[in-house]
Design a protein around this motif. Structure first.
Motif, PDB file in Angstrom:
ATOM      1  N   UNK A 139       0.807  -1.231   0.000  1.00  0.00           N
ATOM      2  CA  UNK A 139       0.000   0.000   0.000  1.00  0.00           C
ATOM      3  C   UNK A 139       0.839   1.279   0.000  1.00  0.00           C
ATOM      4  N   UNK A 140       2.009   1.230   0.613  1.00  0.00           N
ATOM      5  CA  UNK A 140       2.821   2.444   0.724  1.00  0.00           C
ATOM      6  C   UNK A 140       3.424   2.857  -0.613  1.00  0.00           C
ATOM      7  N   UNK A 141       3.812   1.887  -1.428  1.00  0.00           N
ATOM      8  CA  UNK A 141       4.397   2.207  -2.734  1.00  0.00           C
ATOM      9  C   UNK A 141       3.421   1.994  -3.879  1.00  0.00           C
ATOM     10  N   UNK A 142       2.217   1.479  -3.570  1.00  0.00           N
ATOM     11  CA  UNK A 142       1.166   1.240  -4.562  1.00  0.00           C
ATOM     12  C   UNK A 142       1.644   0.320  -5.683  1.00  0.00           C
ATOM     13  N   UNK A 143       2.250  -0.796  -5.256  1.00  0.00           N
ATOM     14  CA  UNK A 143       2.735  -1.791  -6.206  1.00  0.00           C
ATOM     15  C   UNK A 143       2.138  -3.144  -5.847  1.00  0.00           C
ATOM     16  N   UNK A 144       1.731  -3.893  -6.881  1.00  0.00           N
ATOM     17  CA  UNK A 144       1.185  -5.230  -6.686  1.00  0.00           C
ATOM     18  C   UNK A 144       1.997  -6.248  -7.470  1.00  0.00           C
ATOM     19  N   UNK A 145       2.217  -7.414  -6.860  1.00  0.00           N
ATOM     20  CA  UNK A 145       2.841  -8.543  -7.541  1.00  0.00           C
ATOM     21  C   UNK A 145       1.799  -9.639  -7.700  1.00  0.00           C
ATOM     22  N   UNK A 146       1.615 -10.114  -8.912  1.00  0.00           N
ATOM     23  CA  UNK A 146       0.645 -11.167  -9.195  1.00  0.00           C
ATOM     24  C   UNK A 146       1.402 -12.483  -9.353  1.00  0.00           C
ATOM     25  N   UNK A 147       1.091 -13.442  -8.480  1.00  0.00           N
ATOM     26  CA  UNK A 147       1.815 -14.711  -8.428  1.00  0.00           C
ATOM     27  C   UNK A 147       0.862 -15.853  -8.747  1.00  0.00           C
ATOM     28  N   UNK A 148       1.311 -16.760  -9.598  1.00  0.00           N
ATOM     29  CA  UNK A 148       0.476 -17.894  -9.991  1.00  0.00           C
ATOM     30  C   UNK A 148       0.226 -18.784  -8.779  1.00  0.00           C
ATOM     31  N   UNK A 149      -1.042 -19.133  -8.560  1.00  0.00           N
ATOM     32  CA  UNK A 149      -1.411 -19.934  -7.391  1.00  0.00           C
ATOM     33  C   UNK A 149      -2.353 -21.072  -7.775  1.00  0.00           C
ATOM     34  N   UNK A 150      -2.307 -21.495  -9.016  1.00  0.00           N
ATOM     35  CA  UNK A 150      -3.163 -22.598  -9.444  1.00  0.00           C
ATOM     36  C   UNK A 150      -2.562 -23.945  -9.078  1.00  0.00           C
ATOM     37  N   UNK A 151      -3.213 -24.990  -9.514  1.00  0.00           N
ATOM     38  CA  UNK A 151      -2.736 -26.346  -9.226  1.00  0.00           C
ATOM     39  C   UNK A 151      -1.650 -26.781 -10.187  1.00  0.00           C
ATOM     40  N   UNK A 152      -1.489 -26.059 -11.295  1.00  0.00           N
ATOM     41  CA  UNK A 152      -0.589 -26.493 -12.351  1.00  0.00           C
ATOM     42  C   UNK A 152       0.847 -26.074 -12.078  1.00  0.00           C
ATOM     43  N   UNK A 153       1.756 -27.070 -12.071  1.00  0.00           N
ATOM     44  CA  UNK A 153       3.172 -26.763 -11.970  1.00  0.00           C
ATOM     45  C   UNK A 153       3.657 -26.213 -13.308  1.00  0.00           C
ATOM     46  N   UNK A 154       4.779 -25.561 -13.279  1.00  0.00           N
ATOM     47  CA  UNK A 154       5.371 -25.086 -14.519  1.00  0.00           C
ATOM     48  C   UNK A 154       5.627 -26.271 -15.451  1.00  0.00           C
ATOM     49  N   UNK A 155       5.231 -26.129 -16.707  1.00  0.00           N
ATOM     50  CA  UNK A 155       5.410 -27.183 -17.694  1.00  0.00           C
ATOM     51  C   UNK A 155       6.803 -27.060 -18.296  1.00  0.00           C
ATOM     52  N   UNK A 156       7.755 -27.848 -17.778  1.00  0.00           N
ATOM     53  CA  UNK A 156       9.137 -27.728 -18.221  1.00  0.00           C
ATOM     54  C   UNK A 156       9.314 -28.168 -19.670  1.00  0.00           C
ATOM     55  N   UNK A 157       8.457 -29.071 -20.135  1.00  0.00           N
ATOM     56  CA  UNK A 157       8.590 -29.556 -21.507  1.00  0.00           C
ATOM     57  C   UNK A 157       8.140 -28.480 -22.501  1.00  0.00           C
ATOM     58  N   UNK A 158       6.981 -27.877 -22.236  1.00  0.00           N
ATOM     59  CA  UNK A 158       6.492 -26.829 -23.115  1.00  0.00           C
ATOM     60  C   UNK A 158       7.255 -25.537 -22.874  1.00  0.00           C
ATOM     61  N   UNK A 159       7.512 -25.244 -21.603  1.00  0.00           N
ATOM     62  CA  UNK A 159       8.410 -24.165 -21.199  1.00  0.00           C
ATOM     63  C   UNK A 159       8.002 -22.810 -21.792  1.00  0.00           C
ATOM     64  N   UNK A 160       6.713 -22.460 -21.709  1.00  0.00           N
ATOM     65  CA  UNK A 160       6.337 -21.158 -22.231  1.00  0.00           C
ATOM     66  C   UNK A 160       5.304 -20.441 -21.367  1.00  0.00           C
ATOM     67  N   UNK A 161       5.090 -20.903 -20.135  1.00  0.00           N
ATOM     68  CA  UNK A 161       4.084 -20.263 -19.296  1.00  0.00           C
ATOM     69  C   UNK A 161       4.419 -20.535 -17.836  1.00  0.00           C
ATOM     70  N   UNK A 162       4.298 -19.538 -16.966  1.00  0.00           N
ATOM     71  CA  UNK A 162       4.653 -19.734 -15.559  1.00  0.00           C
ATOM     72  C   UNK A 162       3.726 -20.702 -14.849  1.00  0.00           C
ATOM     73  N   UNK A 163       4.263 -21.359 -13.825  1.00  0.00           N
ATOM     74  CA  UNK A 163       3.483 -22.294 -13.018  1.00  0.00           C
ATOM     75  C   UNK A 163       3.349 -21.801 -11.589  1.00  0.00           C
TER      76      UNK A 163
END
Length: 212
Positions: A132-156
Protein backbone atom coordinates in the motif's frame (compact mmCIF):
# COMPACT_ATOMS: atom_id res chain seq x y z
CA UNK A 1 21.56 -6.10 -11.57
CA UNK A 2 19.53 -9.28 -11.89
CA UNK A 3 15.79 -9.61 -12.40
CA UNK A 4 14.93 -10.37 -8.78
CA UNK A 5 16.83 -7.28 -7.58
CA UNK A 6 15.08 -5.12 -10.18
CA UNK A 7 11.63 -6.37 -9.17
CA UNK A 8 12.40 -6.02 -5.44
CA UNK A 9 13.49 -2.42 -6.06
CA UNK A 10 10.29 -1.70 -7.99
CA UNK A 11 8.10 -3.08 -5.21
CA UNK A 12 9.88 -1.24 -2.40
CA UNK A 13 10.30 2.11 -4.16
CA UNK A 14 7.47 2.26 -6.70
CA UNK A 15 10.08 3.22 -9.31
CA UNK A 16 11.54 1.55 -12.41
CA UNK A 17 15.09 2.78 -12.94
CA UNK A 18 14.07 5.92 -11.09
CA UNK A 19 10.87 6.70 -13.01
CA UNK A 20 7.34 6.02 -11.80
CA UNK A 21 3.94 7.56 -11.21
CA UNK A 22 4.10 11.27 -12.06
CA UNK A 23 7.17 10.99 -14.30
CA UNK A 24 7.02 12.63 -17.72
CA UNK A 25 7.23 10.90 -21.08
CA UNK A 26 10.60 12.60 -21.62
CA UNK A 27 11.92 11.14 -18.36
CA UNK A 28 10.80 7.65 -19.40
CA UNK A 29 12.44 8.03 -22.81
CA UNK A 30 15.65 9.19 -21.18
CA UNK A 31 15.85 5.98 -19.13
CA UNK A 32 14.35 3.24 -21.30
CA UNK A 33 16.26 2.44 -24.48
CA UNK A 34 14.47 -0.68 -25.72
CA UNK A 35 12.19 -0.69 -28.78
CA UNK A 36 8.57 0.10 -28.04
CA UNK A 37 5.00 0.10 -29.30
CA UNK A 38 2.75 3.15 -28.83
CA UNK A 39 -1.00 2.63 -28.47
CA UNK A 40 -2.63 6.09 -28.23
CA UNK A 41 -6.24 6.96 -27.60
CA UNK A 42 -7.19 7.50 -31.22
CA UNK A 43 -10.40 9.41 -30.50
CA UNK A 44 -9.53 11.86 -27.74
CA UNK A 45 -5.73 11.73 -27.59
CA UNK A 46 -6.00 11.89 -23.80
CA UNK A 47 -4.12 8.71 -22.97
CA UNK A 48 -1.19 6.70 -24.24
CA UNK A 49 0.12 3.22 -23.52
CA UNK A 50 3.76 2.56 -24.38
CA UNK A 51 4.85 -1.07 -24.47
CA UNK A 52 8.58 -1.79 -24.24
CA UNK A 53 8.04 -5.55 -24.50
CA UNK A 54 8.77 -6.33 -20.86
CA UNK A 55 7.64 -3.05 -19.31
CA UNK A 56 4.53 -1.01 -20.13
CA UNK A 57 3.73 2.57 -19.16
CA UNK A 58 0.36 4.31 -19.21
CA UNK A 59 0.22 8.09 -19.64
CA UNK A 60 -2.58 10.59 -19.10
CA UNK A 61 -3.19 14.06 -20.52
CA UNK A 62 -2.31 14.52 -24.16
CA UNK A 63 -0.54 17.78 -23.36
CA UNK A 64 1.80 16.72 -20.54
CA UNK A 65 1.93 12.90 -20.96
CA UNK A 66 2.41 11.96 -17.31
CA UNK A 67 2.83 8.37 -16.08
CA UNK A 68 -0.29 7.13 -14.29
CA UNK A 69 0.52 3.43 -14.28
CA UNK A 70 3.14 0.88 -15.24
CA UNK A 71 3.60 -2.88 -15.33
CA UNK A 72 6.35 -5.46 -15.71
CA UNK A 73 5.01 -8.35 -17.81
CA UNK A 74 7.32 -11.06 -16.49
CA UNK A 75 5.32 -13.88 -18.07
CA UNK A 76 6.48 -12.70 -21.51
CA UNK A 77 10.08 -13.71 -20.80
CA UNK A 78 9.27 -17.39 -21.38
CA UNK A 79 7.34 -16.67 -24.58
CA UNK A 80 9.25 -14.02 -26.49
CA UNK A 81 12.54 -15.21 -27.89
CA UNK A 82 15.51 -12.97 -27.08
CA UNK A 83 13.44 -10.61 -24.91
CA UNK A 84 15.69 -11.20 -21.90
CA UNK A 85 18.84 -10.65 -23.99
CA UNK A 86 17.45 -7.47 -25.52
CA UNK A 87 16.48 -6.14 -22.09
CA UNK A 88 19.94 -6.87 -20.73
CA UNK A 89 21.51 -5.00 -23.61
CA UNK A 90 19.15 -2.04 -23.38
CA UNK A 91 18.76 -1.73 -19.60
CA UNK A 92 21.55 -3.78 -18.03
CA UNK A 93 19.21 -6.13 -16.13
CA UNK A 94 19.67 -9.91 -16.37
CA UNK A 95 16.31 -11.70 -16.38
CA UNK A 96 15.78 -15.47 -16.36
CA UNK A 97 12.78 -16.98 -18.17
CA UNK A 98 10.97 -17.34 -14.84
CA UNK A 99 11.12 -15.65 -11.46
CA UNK A 100 9.60 -17.20 -8.37
CA UNK A 101 7.97 -15.15 -5.65
CA UNK A 102 10.34 -16.76 -3.11
CA UNK A 103 13.33 -15.29 -4.99
CA UNK A 104 11.83 -11.82 -5.02
CA UNK A 105 10.65 -12.00 -1.40
CA UNK A 106 14.19 -12.95 -0.36
CA UNK A 107 15.55 -9.85 -2.13
CA UNK A 108 12.90 -7.63 -0.53
CA UNK A 109 13.79 -8.93 2.94
CA UNK A 110 17.36 -7.66 2.47
CA UNK A 111 16.23 -4.08 1.85
CA UNK A 112 16.18 -1.98 5.06
CA UNK A 113 12.77 -0.54 5.85
CA UNK A 114 11.03 -2.56 3.16
CA UNK A 115 7.22 -2.23 3.09
CA UNK A 116 4.88 -4.87 4.44
CA UNK A 117 3.18 -6.82 1.67
CA UNK A 118 -0.46 -7.71 2.06
CA UNK A 119 -1.52 -10.95 0.31
CA UNK A 120 -4.94 -11.29 -1.31
CA UNK A 121 -6.11 -14.81 -2.14
CA UNK A 122 -9.47 -13.91 -3.69
CA UNK A 123 -7.92 -13.79 -7.15
CA UNK A 124 -8.84 -16.95 -9.05
CA UNK A 125 -5.63 -18.82 -9.79
CA UNK A 126 -3.40 -16.06 -8.38
CA UNK A 127 -2.17 -14.48 -5.17
CA UNK A 128 -1.73 -10.72 -5.21
CA UNK A 129 0.95 -9.28 -2.91
CA UNK A 130 0.25 -5.58 -2.43
CA UNK A 131 2.41 -2.80 -0.99
CA UNK A 132 0.00 0.00 0.00
CA UNK A 133 2.82 2.44 0.72
CA UNK A 134 4.40 2.21 -2.73
CA UNK A 135 1.17 1.24 -4.56
CA UNK A 136 2.74 -1.79 -6.21
CA UNK A 137 1.18 -5.23 -6.69
CA UNK A 138 2.84 -8.54 -7.54
CA UNK A 139 0.65 -11.17 -9.19
CA UNK A 140 1.81 -14.71 -8.43
CA UNK A 141 0.48 -17.89 -9.99
CA UNK A 142 -1.41 -19.93 -7.39
CA UNK A 143 -3.16 -22.60 -9.44
CA UNK A 144 -2.74 -26.35 -9.23
CA UNK A 145 -0.59 -26.49 -12.35
CA UNK A 146 3.17 -26.76 -11.97
CA UNK A 147 5.37 -25.09 -14.52
CA UNK A 148 5.41 -27.18 -17.69
CA UNK A 149 9.14 -27.73 -18.22
CA UNK A 150 8.59 -29.56 -21.51
CA UNK A 151 6.49 -26.83 -23.11
CA UNK A 152 8.41 -24.16 -21.20
CA UNK A 153 6.34 -21.16 -22.23
CA UNK A 154 4.08 -20.26 -19.30
CA UNK A 155 4.65 -19.73 -15.56
CA UNK A 156 3.48 -22.29 -13.02
CA UNK A 157 2.58 -22.26 -9.34
CA UNK A 158 4.82 -19.92 -7.34
CA UNK A 159 6.09 -18.02 -10.41
CA UNK A 160 5.54 -14.28 -10.68
CA UNK A 161 3.19 -13.38 -13.51
CA UNK A 162 3.42 -9.58 -13.49
CA UNK A 163 4.07 -6.48 -11.40
CA UNK A 164 1.75 -3.46 -11.50
CA UNK A 165 2.44 0.11 -10.32
CA UNK A 166 -0.18 2.74 -9.62
CA UNK A 167 -3.44 3.28 -7.81
CA UNK A 168 -5.25 0.86 -10.07
CA UNK A 169 -2.52 -1.77 -9.84
CA UNK A 170 -3.81 -5.28 -9.63
CA UNK A 171 -4.52 -8.46 -11.56
CA UNK A 172 -5.47 -8.14 -15.20
CA UNK A 173 -7.06 -10.92 -17.20
CA UNK A 174 -5.32 -11.86 -20.47
CA UNK A 175 -6.91 -9.97 -23.34
CA UNK A 176 -6.29 -9.48 -27.04
CA UNK A 177 -5.17 -5.95 -27.77
CA UNK A 178 -4.24 -4.10 -30.92
CA UNK A 179 -0.94 -2.32 -30.52
CA UNK A 180 -0.09 0.76 -32.53
CA UNK A 181 3.19 1.55 -34.25
CA UNK A 182 6.31 -0.36 -33.36
CA UNK A 183 9.53 1.59 -33.08
CA UNK A 184 12.80 -0.32 -33.01
CA UNK A 185 10.97 -3.63 -32.68
CA UNK A 186 11.32 -6.86 -34.64
CA UNK A 187 9.38 -8.80 -37.27
CA UNK A 188 6.35 -10.71 -36.06
CA UNK A 189 6.85 -14.46 -36.30
CA UNK A 190 3.94 -16.81 -36.78
CA UNK A 191 2.78 -17.46 -33.21
CA UNK A 192 2.47 -20.88 -31.62
CA UNK A 193 -1.12 -21.70 -30.60
CA UNK A 194 -0.30 -21.27 -26.90
CA UNK A 195 1.76 -18.10 -27.24
CA UNK A 196 0.57 -15.14 -25.19
CA UNK A 197 2.66 -12.64 -27.11
CA UNK A 198 3.54 -12.62 -30.79
CA UNK A 199 7.29 -12.65 -31.22
CA UNK A 200 8.86 -9.45 -32.45
CA UNK A 201 11.94 -9.54 -34.68
CA UNK A 202 13.06 -6.60 -37.03
CA UNK A 203 13.94 -2.96 -36.96
CA UNK A 204 10.98 -1.78 -39.03
CA UNK A 205 7.83 0.12 -38.10
CA UNK A 206 4.70 -2.06 -38.15
CA UNK A 207 1.47 -2.95 -36.45
CA UNK A 208 0.91 -6.19 -34.57
CA UNK A 209 -1.59 -7.98 -32.40
CA UNK A 210 -0.59 -9.32 -29.01
CA UNK A 211 -2.19 -11.27 -26.20
CA UNK A 212 -1.11 -9.90 -22.84
Amino acid sequence: MDGAEFIASAITTGKLHGVGIGSSLAEVENVFRAGYVDDPDAEENLSLRRDYGLVEFSFNDGLAWTVVGASIEIHRLAVVEDLAAEWQEAQGVDFPEYLTWNEIAAEISRIPGHPELTPRTDQTGYIEYRSPTTRVSALVVDGDEERDEERDDWPGRGDVFSIALGQGAGPRAPAVRHLGVVRGARDVDRPRPWSRLWKIRSNRYMSLVTVA
